[in-house]
Scaffold this active site. Sequence first.
Site, PDB file in Angstrom:
ATOM      1  N   ASP A  50      39.676  94.502  49.114  1.00 17.72           N
ATOM      2  CA  ASP A  50      40.516  95.512  50.102  1.00 17.72           C
ATOM      3  C   ASP A  50      39.755  95.402  51.544  1.00 17.72           C
ATOM      4  O   ASP A  50      38.510  95.860  51.351  1.00 17.72           O
ATOM      5  CB  ASP A  50      40.385  96.824  49.261  1.00 17.72           C
ATOM      6  CG  ASP A  50      41.564  97.833  50.090  1.00 17.72           C
ATOM      7  OD1 ASP A  50      42.616  97.438  50.495  1.00 17.72           O
ATOM      8  OD2 ASP A  50      41.174  99.185  49.803  1.00 17.72           O
ATOM      9  N   TYR A  87      39.682  97.017  55.802  1.00 17.23           N
ATOM     10  CA  TYR A  87      39.591  98.329  56.414  1.00 17.23           C
ATOM     11  C   TYR A  87      40.209  98.046  57.738  1.00 17.23           C
ATOM     12  O   TYR A  87      39.451  98.541  58.637  1.00 17.23           O
ATOM     13  CB  TYR A  87      38.106  98.781  56.269  1.00 17.23           C
ATOM     14  CG  TYR A  87      37.793 100.292  56.667  1.00 17.23           C
ATOM     15  CD1 TYR A  87      38.380 101.107  55.996  1.00 17.23           C
ATOM     16  CD2 TYR A  87      36.660 100.259  57.541  1.00 17.23           C
ATOM     17  CE1 TYR A  87      37.794 102.308  56.266  1.00 17.23           C
ATOM     18  CE2 TYR A  87      36.489 101.563  57.843  1.00 17.23           C
ATOM     19  CZ  TYR A  87      36.942 102.677  57.270  1.00 17.23           C
ATOM     20  OH  TYR A  87      36.626 104.014  57.563  1.00 17.23           O
ATOM     21  N   HIS A 117      42.955 104.572  61.048  1.00 18.25           N
ATOM     22  CA  HIS A 117      42.476 105.160  59.815  1.00 18.25           C
ATOM     23  C   HIS A 117      41.151 105.249  59.752  1.00 18.25           C
ATOM     24  O   HIS A 117      40.371 106.397  59.461  1.00 18.25           O
ATOM     25  CB  HIS A 117      43.052 104.313  58.330  1.00 18.25           C
ATOM     26  CG  HIS A 117      42.080 104.720  57.254  1.00 18.25           C
ATOM     27  ND1 HIS A 117      42.446 105.891  56.480  1.00 18.25           N
ATOM     28  CD2 HIS A 117      41.421 103.998  56.577  1.00 18.25           C
ATOM     29  CE1 HIS A 117      41.935 105.929  55.289  1.00 18.25           C
ATOM     30  NE2 HIS A 117      41.027 104.769  55.335  1.00 18.25           N
ATOM     31  N   GLU A 157      46.917 105.880  49.603  1.00 18.03           N
ATOM     32  CA  GLU A 157      46.558 105.129  50.929  1.00 18.03           C
ATOM     33  C   GLU A 157      47.806 104.142  51.074  1.00 18.03           C
ATOM     34  O   GLU A 157      47.782 103.453  50.087  1.00 18.03           O
ATOM     35  CB  GLU A 157      45.408 104.465  50.856  1.00 18.03           C
ATOM     36  CG  GLU A 157      44.059 105.521  50.868  1.00 18.03           C
ATOM     37  CD  GLU A 157      42.637 104.931  51.319  1.00 18.03           C
ATOM     38  OE1 GLU A 157      41.915 105.379  51.713  1.00 18.03           O
ATOM     39  OE2 GLU A 157      42.418 103.548  50.834  1.00 18.03           O
ATOM     40  N   GLU A 167      48.845 101.108  52.151  1.00 14.56           N
ATOM     41  CA  GLU A 167      48.257  99.722  52.647  1.00 14.56           C
ATOM     42  C   GLU A 167      49.636  98.477  52.524  1.00 14.56           C
ATOM     43  O   GLU A 167      50.615  98.722  51.689  1.00 14.56           O
ATOM     44  CB  GLU A 167      47.233  99.266  51.724  1.00 14.56           C
ATOM     45  CG  GLU A 167      46.287 100.365  51.999  1.00 14.56           C
ATOM     46  CD  GLU A 167      44.710  99.819  51.404  1.00 14.56           C
ATOM     47  OE1 GLU A 167      44.845  98.523  51.126  1.00 14.56           O
ATOM     48  OE2 GLU A 167      43.842 100.689  51.158  1.00 14.56           O
ATOM     49  N   ASP A 220      46.426 102.263  47.556  1.00 11.60           N
ATOM     50  CA  ASP A 220      45.214 102.306  47.141  1.00 11.60           C
ATOM     51  C   ASP A 220      44.646 103.564  46.623  1.00 11.60           C
ATOM     52  O   ASP A 220      44.052 104.557  47.384  1.00 11.60           O
ATOM     53  CB  ASP A 220      44.298 101.653  48.355  1.00 11.60           C
ATOM     54  CG  ASP A 220      42.526 101.795  48.000  1.00 11.60           C
ATOM     55  OD1 ASP A 220      42.589 101.406  46.747  1.00 11.60           O
ATOM     56  OD2 ASP A 220      42.043 101.805  48.836  1.00 11.60           O
ATOM     57  N   ARG A 226      38.644 111.602  46.698  1.00  8.74           N
ATOM     58  CA  ARG A 226      37.871 111.534  47.756  1.00  8.74           C
ATOM     59  C   ARG A 226      36.717 112.335  47.286  1.00  8.74           C
ATOM     60  O   ARG A 226      35.717 111.971  47.937  1.00  8.74           O
ATOM     61  CB  ARG A 226      38.509 112.431  48.736  1.00  8.74           C
ATOM     62  CG  ARG A 226      39.977 111.769  49.291  1.00  8.74           C
ATOM     63  CD  ARG A 226      39.665 110.348  49.930  1.00  8.74           C
ATOM     64  NE  ARG A 226      40.876 109.944  50.529  1.00  8.74           N
ATOM     65  CZ  ARG A 226      40.851 108.726  50.740  1.00  8.74           C
ATOM     66  NH1 ARG A 226      39.737 107.870  50.835  1.00  8.74           N
ATOM     67  NH2 ARG A 226      42.094 108.248  51.443  1.00  8.74           N
ATOM     68  N   GLN A 234      34.528 109.741  45.539  1.00  8.92           N
ATOM     69  CA  GLN A 234      34.191 108.715  46.768  1.00  8.92           C
ATOM     70  C   GLN A 234      32.946 109.363  47.456  1.00  8.92           C
ATOM     71  O   GLN A 234      31.876 108.719  47.943  1.00  8.92           O
ATOM     72  CB  GLN A 234      35.258 108.371  47.678  1.00  8.92           C
ATOM     73  CG  GLN A 234      35.009 107.357  48.701  1.00  8.92           C
ATOM     74  CD  GLN A 234      36.233 106.982  49.464  1.00  8.92           C
ATOM     75  OE1 GLN A 234      37.260 107.625  49.170  1.00  8.92           O
ATOM     76  NE2 GLN A 234      36.243 106.084  50.604  1.00  8.92           N
ATOM     77  N   LYS A 275      38.039 104.387  43.496  1.00 11.53           N
ATOM     78  CA  LYS A 275      38.871 103.491  43.633  1.00 11.53           C
ATOM     79  C   LYS A 275      39.687 102.836  42.359  1.00 11.53           C
ATOM     80  O   LYS A 275      40.952 102.433  42.225  1.00 11.53           O
ATOM     81  CB  LYS A 275      38.617 102.476  44.493  1.00 11.53           C
ATOM     82  CG  LYS A 275      38.262 102.978  45.988  1.00 11.53           C
ATOM     83  CD  LYS A 275      39.273 103.240  46.892  1.00 11.53           C
ATOM     84  CE  LYS A 275      38.973 103.664  48.311  1.00 11.53           C
ATOM     85  NZ  LYS A 275      40.058 103.811  49.189  1.00 11.53           N
ATOM     86  N   THR A 297      45.334 100.856  41.266  1.00 11.90           N
ATOM     87  CA  THR A 297      46.009 100.488  42.254  1.00 11.90           C
ATOM     88  C   THR A 297      47.203  99.774  42.245  1.00 11.90           C
ATOM     89  O   THR A 297      47.530  99.018  41.204  1.00 11.90           O
ATOM     90  CB  THR A 297      44.985  99.221  43.041  1.00 11.90           C
ATOM     91  OG1 THR A 297      43.549  99.756  43.021  1.00 11.90           O
ATOM     92  CG2 THR A 297      45.699  98.558  44.419  1.00 11.90           C
ATOM     93  N   GLU A 335      43.469 112.045  55.918  1.00 11.79           N
ATOM     94  CA  GLU A 335      43.700 112.337  57.467  1.00 11.79           C
ATOM     95  C   GLU A 335      44.939 113.378  57.784  1.00 11.79           C
ATOM     96  O   GLU A 335      44.763 114.049  58.637  1.00 11.79           O
ATOM     97  CB  GLU A 335      44.229 110.852  57.805  1.00 11.79           C
ATOM     98  CG  GLU A 335      43.113 109.740  57.776  1.00 11.79           C
ATOM     99  CD  GLU A 335      43.727 108.317  57.763  1.00 11.79           C
ATOM    100  OE1 GLU A 335      44.239 107.882  58.911  1.00 11.79           O
ATOM    101  OE2 GLU A 335      44.102 107.729  56.605  1.00 11.79           O
TER     102      GLU A 335
END
Lengths: 445, 445
Positions: free
Chosen positions: B135, B137, B142, B208, B210, B242, B246, B249, B262, B266, B383
């Site tokens: 994965d 970034y 973001h 997320e 993606e 994804d 949080r 994490q 994670k 997925t 976010e």
Amino acid sequence: MTAKPDSTHDAARRSWVASANTGATDFPIQNLPYGLFSESTGGERSIGVAIGDQVLNLRGVAEAGLLPEGCAAAARATLLDPLLALPGTELAALRERLVALLDAGAEERERLSPLLRAQNGVTMHRPTSVGNYSDFYAGIHHARAAGALLTPENPLPANYKWVPIGYHGRASSVQVSGAPVRRPLGQLPPAEVGGAPGYGPSGRLDLELEMGVVLGRGNARGEPVPVGQAAEHIAGFCLLNDWSSRDVQRWEMFPLGPFLSKSFATTVSPWVVTPEALAPFRVAAMARPEGDPAPLPYLLDAADQAAGGLDVRLSVLIRTARMRAAGEEPVVIITSNARHLYWTPAQMVTHHASNGCDLQPGDLLGTGTISGPTEAELSSLLELTVGGTRPATLPNGEVRRFLEDGDEIILRGRCERPGFAAIGFGECRGTILPAPGTAGEGARA
Amino acid sequence: MTAKPDSTHDAARRSWVASANTGATDFPIQNLPYGLFSESTGGERSIGVAIGDQVLNLRGVAEAGLLPEGCAAAARATLLDPLLALPGTELAALRERLVALLDAGAEERERLSPLLRAQNGVTMHRPTSVGNYSDFYAGIHHARAAGALLTPENPLPANYKWVPIGYHGRASSVQVSGAPVRRPLGQLPPAEVGGAPGYGPSGRLDLELEMGVVLGRGNARGEPVPVGQAAEHIAGFCLLNDWSSRDVQRWEMFPLGPFLSKSFATTVSPWVVTPEALAPFRVAAMARPEGDPAPLPYLLDAADQAAGGLDVRLSVLIRTARMRAAGEEPVVIITSNARHLYWTPAQMVTHHASNGCDLQPGDLLGTGTISGPTEAELSSLLELTVGGTRPATLPNGEVRRFLEDGDEIILRGRCERPGFAAIGFGECRGTILPAPGTAGEGARA
């Protein structure tokens, strides 16, 4: 539950395979690890059992009708995963049968002899499919030494004594002992803050002395594995060299962790040493120093605390190109012991599956670098040379800060305990090749 | 080289499959993505091609002798990897043949009709084997927004504009659209510094947005992929959620990156949309703002800079349990566009293989969360709600900081350009189930 020593560990037992009785190999009849081999001329892969300096073709044994019914089909497979995924009772029965078949007094000697091949005459393969590979950070002395180089005021992460820290590795990078390791190209840290990074061969290529935990039975997605049952998911252990590029790592790893600094190669020894074979060498989980928190309840099991650790003496040897040219043998540069791990393999399994992640047969866990508390036990060159600032001098006068092209690195592991036959793990070996597109002169930081 | 629009993109072309011509589906004859399906009653898996609201059984087409010779064997496989690994010339020929076979004027209509199944009447599977999942970034907006929550004074990592940052993900966690997502248990950050962590259901479960890059041809270990050839290794694209925990994490990720936060799930959309189908929707790589460094030479290719970006309009929809009970349709909560990615898919491939890592057919790359520069384009709840401090209110009055049990999240992607038929990606859908051992009331931070 971790297996307890039984009659299969009888130190007096001898095998009709003479080389198994000399103590000169890692594989007496008390060991019997599994691997995957083919004839060096090619052909289909078979599961093999190491005995002395020989490998016994397990498919042949199954085809001769000599194995317990519950494991005969898996023993004929061309990969190891299905065998390792069998229930522990089946695997224990298989071990007992193999001990009986290879015992000095076994009647089956004549039938089995044709199924032996010299280990140095066959090709060993990656033992399992390694659908997934995760690497832990359970060597607390390594974490502290590595951390001290980055954040001297606070070497150990705040979560260290609570979380069995790990990260996902690159499954395709896992290769069997003997495969060469090409020095990686990569982005290299800028000379000054805010400057442009370089790009080229890594100049700080390192080894990491680890053990591998090979998974047998998986768990269903969404279903954690209680720590008291985690041992049932562990099919065995091997040696693991987590080759690392320190310059690439330093530049790339913030904020999402190591990536290309690890995924160019990870080497494992070819034999999966079973929990049954290791039963006499289990020790208490690492004693937590005064003031350390107890593991959280989901990681705490009395039996695992009492006997979840591993007493495996580990060593790292080097043979440089110059030594090889001079006909010199490899020399030991590091010794350590797996009992220095802060977390047990069972705790790693349980933590990994705690979020519902599905572990699968043949998956591989690395323990993290197993450094010990003393200087001789610093199990990577990063630690041993203090980030390259204190070069190590080899017996022949050569100096190393990090690995040079042509360097051959060998990991070994050995279990010894009075009253028991010593067993070992075979070798985990790799030689550094020059980076792509370079003439072979190597790269120096 | 990225494919250029050709006759297969002719917007006037219609199919004898009527639903492909309405514009109401993602799959006009100009798209033709590949997936893996089985009859909903079970049975063997087959490669399928989406056309309108139908799926065409590619094995059946091959068995009817209607496919180019070079791809007929791979088209009959029970997984997609071998087909995607074919050379680009073979895949282009396959696309051309499929366009001809499905064209409104095709003579083969009678023979092919029995090979169609309604998409809503079959079971879709994970399209490729996903031997490895990494994965990236690459969503700079973001990275900046997420960084601002952690280190407001320096939101973007120092390496960001040089390194296509990525990390290894958990391959076994990748599941196809529709599979549920069980809320993970995990260690939760201590309430105060130095305190003990908690343990329980994650209270900050996030999505997320993606895209996934599906790899076709692999590279040999130790052999990097020049950026000018990277497109030849990309077999297609999909949507990717994804899912992220949080709270887990934040506590676990220092220093080795995200792990259990994670690896619980997925989700990918079931269709691999080909580079050929996307040719009209390629755009220049993201314009680098004044002062940004040029990509290092190994990442810089003129053709890739000119047309390596993707113009895909992305959206995230939610349907809560209450909405579902009330018979309400999902509502859009986020929109973005894949052109906001800082690095192109080709740059991700080349960077990934730069250290010699062997990429394999069927491997999956995630792009990283694709946020845009505006508030409506913040593509995770982290976010969108500024770390949970500014709850979002849904049209029915429900409030969300993070995901609740029963929430269904749907990603969609659509390409539109005047003069070309609009194409889409299908759906990437998942519904949150309660954590193991909880009664279903969910967990709130």
